[in-house]
Every structure is written in C-alpha cells, then in structure tokens.
Design a protein around this motif. Structure first.
Motif, PDB file in Angstrom:
ATOM      1  N   ASN A 228       0.859  -1.176   0.000  1.00  0.00           N
ATOM      2  CA  ASN A 228       0.000   0.000   0.000  1.00  0.00           C
ATOM      3  C   ASN A 228       0.902   1.235   0.000  1.00  0.00           C
ATOM      4  OD1 ASN A 228      -1.660   2.137   0.502  1.00  0.00           O
ATOM      5  ND2 ASN A 228      -2.839   1.117   2.111  1.00  0.00           N
ATOM      6  N   ALA A 229       1.120   1.784  -1.204  1.00  0.00           N
ATOM      7  CA  ALA A 229       2.110   2.862  -1.372  1.00  0.00           C
ATOM      8  C   ALA A 229       1.683   4.150  -0.678  1.00  0.00           C
ATOM      9  CB  ALA A 229       2.359   3.101  -2.857  1.00  0.00           C
ATOM     10  N   SER A 230       0.404   4.263  -0.305  1.00  0.00           N
ATOM     11  CA  SER A 230      -0.025   5.493   0.379  1.00  0.00           C
ATOM     12  C   SER A 230       0.626   5.610   1.762  1.00  0.00           C
ATOM     13  CB  SER A 230      -1.543   5.546   0.503  1.00  0.00           C
ATOM     14  OG  SER A 230      -1.988   4.594   1.438  1.00  0.00           O
ATOM     15  N   ASN A 231       1.187   4.513   2.246  1.00  0.00           N
ATOM     16  CA  ASN A 231       1.867   4.546   3.553  1.00  0.00           C
ATOM     17  C   ASN A 231       3.366   4.842   3.429  1.00  0.00           C
ATOM     18  OD1 ASN A 231      -0.425   3.877   5.049  1.00  0.00           O
ATOM     19  ND2 ASN A 231      -0.154   1.681   4.634  1.00  0.00           N
ATOM     20  N   SER A 232       3.833   5.203   2.231  1.00  0.00           N
ATOM     21  CA  SER A 232       5.291   5.239   2.024  1.00  0.00           C
ATOM     22  C   SER A 232       6.003   6.177   2.993  1.00  0.00           C
ATOM     23  CB  SER A 232       5.643   5.567   0.573  1.00  0.00           C
ATOM     24  OG  SER A 232       5.104   6.803   0.226  1.00  0.00           O
ATOM     25  N   ARG A 233       5.336   7.263   3.385  1.00  0.00           N
ATOM     26  CA  ARG A 233       6.049   8.193   4.289  1.00  0.00           C
ATOM     27  C   ARG A 233       6.235   7.601   5.682  1.00  0.00           C
ATOM     28  NH1 ARG A 233       0.874   9.841   4.192  1.00  0.00           N
ATOM     29  NH2 ARG A 233      -0.102  10.842   5.997  1.00  0.00           N
ATOM     30  N   PHE A 234       5.527   6.514   5.976  1.00  0.00           N
ATOM     31  CA  PHE A 234       5.671   5.877   7.289  1.00  0.00           C
ATOM     32  C   PHE A 234       6.607   4.662   7.262  1.00  0.00           C
ATOM     33  CE2 PHE A 234       1.204   7.468   7.090  1.00  0.00           C
ATOM     34  CZ  PHE A 234       1.349   8.515   7.969  1.00  0.00           C
ATOM     35  N   TRP A 235       7.078   4.280   6.062  1.00  0.00           N
ATOM     36  CA  TRP A 235       7.898   3.057   5.977  1.00  0.00           C
ATOM     37  C   TRP A 235       9.250   3.244   6.638  1.00  0.00           C
ATOM     38  CZ3 TRP A 235       7.143   2.411  -0.019  1.00  0.00           C
ATOM     39  CH2 TRP A 235       5.851   1.940  -0.259  1.00  0.00           C
ATOM     40  N   GLN A 237      13.367   2.503   6.667  1.00  0.00           N
ATOM     41  CA  GLN A 237      14.346   2.674   5.595  1.00  0.00           C
ATOM     42  C   GLN A 237      14.540   1.423   4.720  1.00  0.00           C
ATOM     43  OE1 GLN A 237      17.598   1.505   5.136  1.00  0.00           O
ATOM     44  NE2 GLN A 237      17.980   2.830   3.352  1.00  0.00           N
ATOM     45  N   PRO A 238      14.636   0.213   5.303  1.00  0.00           N
ATOM     46  CA  PRO A 238      14.869  -0.956   4.439  1.00  0.00           C
ATOM     47  C   PRO A 238      13.727  -1.193   3.438  1.00  0.00           C
ATOM     48  CG  PRO A 238      15.277  -1.495   6.752  1.00  0.00           C
ATOM     49  CD  PRO A 238      14.644  -0.139   6.733  1.00  0.00           C
ATOM     50  N   VAL A 239      12.493  -0.883   3.843  1.00  0.00           N
ATOM     51  CA  VAL A 239      11.348  -1.061   2.936  1.00  0.00           C
ATOM     52  C   VAL A 239      11.407   0.000   1.839  1.00  0.00           C
ATOM     53  CG1 VAL A 239       8.819  -1.024   2.787  1.00  0.00           C
ATOM     54  CG2 VAL A 239       9.959  -2.144   4.734  1.00  0.00           C
ATOM     55  N   LYS A 240      11.707   1.249   2.259  1.00  0.00           N
ATOM     56  CA  LYS A 240      11.858   2.329   1.244  1.00  0.00           C
ATOM     57  C   LYS A 240      12.908   1.933   0.218  1.00  0.00           C
ATOM     58  CE  LYS A 240      10.529   6.512   3.645  1.00  0.00           C
ATOM     59  NZ  LYS A 240      10.880   7.129   4.901  1.00  0.00           N
ATOM     60  N   ARG A 241      14.035   1.431   0.714  1.00  0.00           N
ATOM     61  CA  ARG A 241      15.128   1.053  -0.195  1.00  0.00           C
ATOM     62  C   ARG A 241      14.649  -0.025  -1.180  1.00  0.00           C
ATOM     63  NH1 ARG A 241      20.634  -2.211   1.587  1.00  0.00           N
ATOM     64  NH2 ARG A 241      21.344  -2.613  -0.535  1.00  0.00           N
ATOM     65  N   TYR A 242      13.992  -1.057  -0.646  1.00  0.00           N
ATOM     66  CA  TYR A 242      13.548  -2.158  -1.509  1.00  0.00           C
ATOM     67  C   TYR A 242      12.599  -1.634  -2.591  1.00  0.00           C
ATOM     68  CZ  TYR A 242      11.382  -6.385  -3.198  1.00  0.00           C
ATOM     69  OH  TYR A 242      10.915  -7.365  -4.035  1.00  0.00           O
ATOM     70  N   VAL A 243      11.592  -0.853  -2.167  1.00  0.00           N
ATOM     71  CA  VAL A 243      10.596  -0.374  -3.131  1.00  0.00           C
ATOM     72  C   VAL A 243      11.241   0.583  -4.129  1.00  0.00           C
ATOM     73  CG1 VAL A 243       8.425   0.921  -3.387  1.00  0.00           C
ATOM     74  CG2 VAL A 243       8.657  -0.783  -1.557  1.00  0.00           C
ATOM     75  N   THR A 251      16.847   0.497 -14.977  1.00  0.00           N
ATOM     76  CA  THR A 251      17.948   1.467 -14.835  1.00  0.00           C
ATOM     77  C   THR A 251      18.511   1.478 -13.418  1.00  0.00           C
ATOM     78  OG1 THR A 251      16.313   3.148 -14.351  1.00  0.00           O
ATOM     79  CG2 THR A 251      17.075   2.999 -16.639  1.00  0.00           C
ATOM     80  N   GLY A 252      17.885   0.736 -12.493  1.00  0.00           N
ATOM     81  CA  GLY A 252      18.344   0.724 -11.104  1.00  0.00           C
ATOM     82  C   GLY A 252      19.202  -0.488 -10.792  1.00  0.00           C
ATOM     83  N   ARG A 349      17.602  -9.067   4.333  1.00  0.00           N
ATOM     84  CA  ARG A 349      18.993  -8.590   4.295  1.00  0.00           C
ATOM     85  C   ARG A 349      19.042  -7.079   4.465  1.00  0.00           C
ATOM     86  NH1 ARG A 349      19.862 -11.907   0.007  1.00  0.00           N
ATOM     87  NH2 ARG A 349      19.982 -10.219  -1.538  1.00  0.00           N
ATOM     88  N   TYR A 350      18.115  -6.389   3.791  1.00  0.00           N
ATOM     89  CA  TYR A 350      18.099  -4.923   3.892  1.00  0.00           C
ATOM     90  C   TYR A 350      17.812  -4.493   5.336  1.00  0.00           C
ATOM     91  CZ  TYR A 350      18.044  -4.573  -1.253  1.00  0.00           C
ATOM     92  OH  TYR A 350      18.354  -4.650  -2.587  1.00  0.00           O
ATOM     93  N   HIS A 351      16.975  -5.267   6.025  1.00  0.00           N
ATOM     94  CA  HIS A 351      16.700  -4.941   7.435  1.00  0.00           C
ATOM     95  C   HIS A 351      17.939  -5.192   8.307  1.00  0.00           C
ATOM     96  CE1 HIS A 351      12.411  -4.864   6.332  1.00  0.00           C
ATOM     97  NE2 HIS A 351      12.227  -4.188   7.451  1.00  0.00           N
ATOM     98  N   ALA A 352      18.700  -6.215   7.932  1.00  0.00           N
ATOM     99  CA  ALA A 352      19.860  -6.575   8.755  1.00  0.00           C
ATOM    100  C   ALA A 352      21.048  -5.649   8.485  1.00  0.00           C
ATOM    101  CB  ALA A 352      20.265  -8.020   8.479  1.00  0.00           C
ATOM    102  N   GLU A 353      21.121  -5.117   7.241  1.00  0.00           N
ATOM    103  CA  GLU A 353      22.245  -4.253   6.882  1.00  0.00           C
ATOM    104  C   GLU A 353      22.092  -2.882   7.525  1.00  0.00           C
ATOM    105  OE1 GLU A 353      22.519  -3.874   2.624  1.00  0.00           O
ATOM    106  OE2 GLU A 353      23.000  -5.999   2.389  1.00  0.00           O
ATOM    107  N   PRO A 354      23.189  -2.194   7.770  1.00  0.00           N
ATOM    108  CA  PRO A 354      23.075  -0.828   8.286  1.00  0.00           C
ATOM    109  C   PRO A 354      22.417   0.081   7.252  1.00  0.00           C
ATOM    110  CG  PRO A 354      25.363  -1.415   7.813  1.00  0.00           C
ATOM    111  CD  PRO A 354      24.568  -2.647   7.594  1.00  0.00           C
ATOM    112  N   ALA A 355      21.707   1.102   7.725  1.00  0.00           N
ATOM    113  CA  ALA A 355      21.055   2.052   6.822  1.00  0.00           C
ATOM    114  C   ALA A 355      22.113   2.756   5.972  1.00  0.00           C
ATOM    115  CB  ALA A 355      20.278   3.074   7.632  1.00  0.00           C
TER     116      ALA A 355
END
Ligand code: F6P
Length: 372
Positions: A228-235, A237-243, A251-252, A349-355
C-alpha cells in the motif's frame, strides 16, 4: 483430466492421514467442518446484495437471524459488515458441535470462544479470520477466510477446563494445519497439513472441494510486488530502499522492471503469489505507534506464513521468520512480508544491513571497523 481422477478434499485428507496410523480422524473431521463453513460463506458472499437465506445446519439460523447484523465495531476498532458477523457465526456454529475443538479465537471476538455445553471439547484450537478483506465485498472483489489449527495444551484436554488467551499464544511453527478459502470467480480452498500445499476448487454442482492444484510451489524469483504505497512516508528505511529499487526498474540496481499490485485483500494477494510468484508487504511502519503492523499474527500472518513456507516461499517480519515469533496476545498485529523466497530474503537482508546513512559514515570507510 476426467473427473474420476480428481480427489475430493475428504479423499485427500484420508490419504494424508495414512501417514499417521494412530490418528483418530478428529483432525480430518475438523478440517472438513472448516471446509463446510467456507462453503456456506462462499454461498453467502455469492448472493451479494440479494442476501443468502439458507446454509447447512445451524448456519441456517445464524444467517436468518443476522441478515441485518453488522454496523458494530470489533475488537480491532473496525466497523463490522453484516457478512463479517454472518461469517463469524457460520465458523462458530459449524465448529462448536463436533467435539474436535477445545476453543476458538476469531478476529471478530474480543475473547477466546468457549465450546458451550452440551458439546464435547476436543484437542484442537482453531484461530480464524472469517472474512478477510471484507471492505472489498461492496465492490465485488475477491475476499476470503483464513484459519490456523494448533494443538490444545494436554492439560486443557485432560481437564476439559475453559481455554484462556495464553493457550493460543504458540508460535506459528506449532501449527498443525493452515489454510484459506478464496471467494472469487471460483471458490478455492488452499490447505497445508504440513506436507506441502494443495489447492481445491469448489465444484458447485457437487458441492465438493476437488483437488485441482496438488503441489503448489511459489517461484523463488519474481518481478511483481504488492504494497500500500499510500503509507510510504511511514515506511522504515529498508522497505523504502527495496521499493525504490523495484521502481527504478531496468535502470536501477535490480536491472529489471517490476509490476506493482494492490488488491487490499490479503487472501487474494496470497493466492496470486502462490499461483505465479510475487512479494507482499504490509511492513511495520510508524503510522500508529500503538500498532506494530497491520495484520494479525495468529489468524493472518501465521497461517499465510505456514502456507508460504510449505510452498517453498517465505514469510517474515522483515527481521525474522514470522513463524518463529512468540505471540504476546491473541489479536497482536505484526509487520509481514511474504512470497517468493529470494525477494523476502533480500528484504530481510536490507533490514539486517546498516542504513545507507550509516553505510556512508566514517565507520564504514575502507579499512574501518564495519567495512566488509
Ligand atoms: O485484514 C487486513 C486487510 O484487509 C488485508 O486483507 C489487506 O491486505 C489489508 O488489510 C488492506 O489494508 P489497506 O486498507 O491498508 O489497503
């Protein structure tokens, strides 16, 4: 394939039971009662605004008496729709009398449900969400029922005492069975009894669930994600990075384009993912400090997690396998990510890695302490 080659749900359960020569048949009977509840709910859902007027056994009374039900708020603070209330009654009526259950927990009930006298009490605990995604009812989009079966503590079985909330607080690894019914263009029951995942399609002319998907496997890779992308401002960092990486496409860093889906009906999303792969996220976020996620651990995350794992996929809080979480209350909410194994593991992995901000700090510079 001729119909005679297809097993019914009952036949499938009998075959599964042969793995346990000492089994009494209670477990199979419980699953069949749940399946009957799902058939009754499928029928009620299919009538839509017309309203169903008859379902098997006590559910007839439940449906008739509750035709105008709903409008109240459940323990989750959500407004109950008539079909939420009816589906809850159907589940209870069809599972209270058989002598297989020691008690039940439902999304729609504040407290655990005690099996009333004169019905005998059994050795299993049933947790269920009778109608998941019910906001979709009004718009004729697929909804479903989700259930989880646990063993009641032996002392409960021996004493026949009332069950308590604590009896249900078992991690998802203890589930004996889990499943969901999806009420879509066809009604299907998807079930695991701990030996893979099987899908059954309701044959409306026979009123039987027929085995149509014997060994469901979630592809390990995907290019489809659901959030639910409407929640993106509440995610976090690891979720933001993944999305962000998915959205960056070819290109990413992922080097491929992704599709995004959001049905707002977890059963429908889980079903799509079981059929063709994908990843679903309703992660922990900062929207409401009082809630550690949106989905309920006992009757949403755990059964879907068990099914995913049995189908070769994975389900996680982002930080750990969801099935390993020790529940603290029956209506506990949790962050949930599930689906194609490689994607879920990447999110972990993204959750386990440092921001990123930490990765760019001097501590991670070449030859420094945390550089790998
Ligand atoms: O039960 C929770 C549920 O309805 C899920 O089926 C669904 O995935 C989610 O909530 C939808 O949430 P939202 O309203 O944020 O889209």
């Amino acid at each position: 394939m001729p119909m005679s080659h297809r097993l019914t749900l009952t036949q499938y359960l009998i075959e599964q039971r042969r793995r346990f020569p000492g089994a009494s048949g209670d477990f199979n009977a419980l699953i069949l009662d749940v399946a009957l509840a799902c058939k009754a709910i499928a029928r009620a859902v299919a009538f839509g605004e017309l309203g169903a007027t008859a379902t098997p056994n006590g559910a007839v009374a439940a449906l008739n008496g509750l035709a105008d039900a709903g409008g109240q708020t459940n323990v989750q603070g959500e407004t109950q729709k008539p079909l939420d209330v009816i589906s809850n009654q159907v589940f209870i009526k069809l599972n209270e009398w058989g002598g297989h259950c020691a008690g039940m927990v439902s999304e729609e009930l504040d407290e655990p449900f005690q099996i009333p006298a004169p019905f005998p009490r059994g050795k299993y605990l049933l947790a269920f969400d009778p109608l998941d995604g019910s906001s979709n009812i009004d718009v004729n989009v697929s909804v479903g029922s989700i259930f989880s079966v646990l063993r009641a503590p032996q002392e409960v079985v021996d004493s026949g005492r009332d069950i308590t909330e604590a009896d249900f607080l078992q991690p998802g690894t203890k589930q004996l069975a889990a499943g969901y019914a999806i009420y879509g263009p066809t009604t299907m029951l998807v079930l695991t009894v701990g030996a893979g995942v099987a899908g059954f399609t309701l044959d409306p002319s026979l009123g039987e669930f027929m085995l149509t998907h014997p060994r469901i496997q979630v592809p390990a890779d995907t290019h489809e994600f659901a959030i639910n992308a409407s929640n993106s401002r509440f995610w976090e960092q690891p979720v933001k990075r993944y999305v962000d990486e998915c959205l960056a496409g070819k290109t990413g860093p992922r080097g491929k384009d992704f599709n995004m889906r959001w049905i707002a009906s977890m059963v429908a999303e889980a079903h799509r993912i079981l059929m063709r792969g994908g990843v679903f996220m309703y992660p922990r976020d900062t929207k409401d400090a009082a809630k550690h996620g949106r989905l309920r651990l006992l009757y949403e995350a755990n059964p879907i997690g068990f099914i995913m794992e049995q189908a070769g996929g994975r389900a996680s809080t982002g930080r750990q396998n969801v099935l390993g979480v020790q529940p603290s209350s029956i209506h506990q909410r949790i962050g949930l990510v599930f689906g194609s194994r490689n994607e879920v593991e990447r999110i972990e992995r993204y959750h386990a890695e440092p921001a990123k901000s930490e990765r760019e700090s001097p501590l991670f510079a070449p030859r420094s302490l945390f550089r790998d």
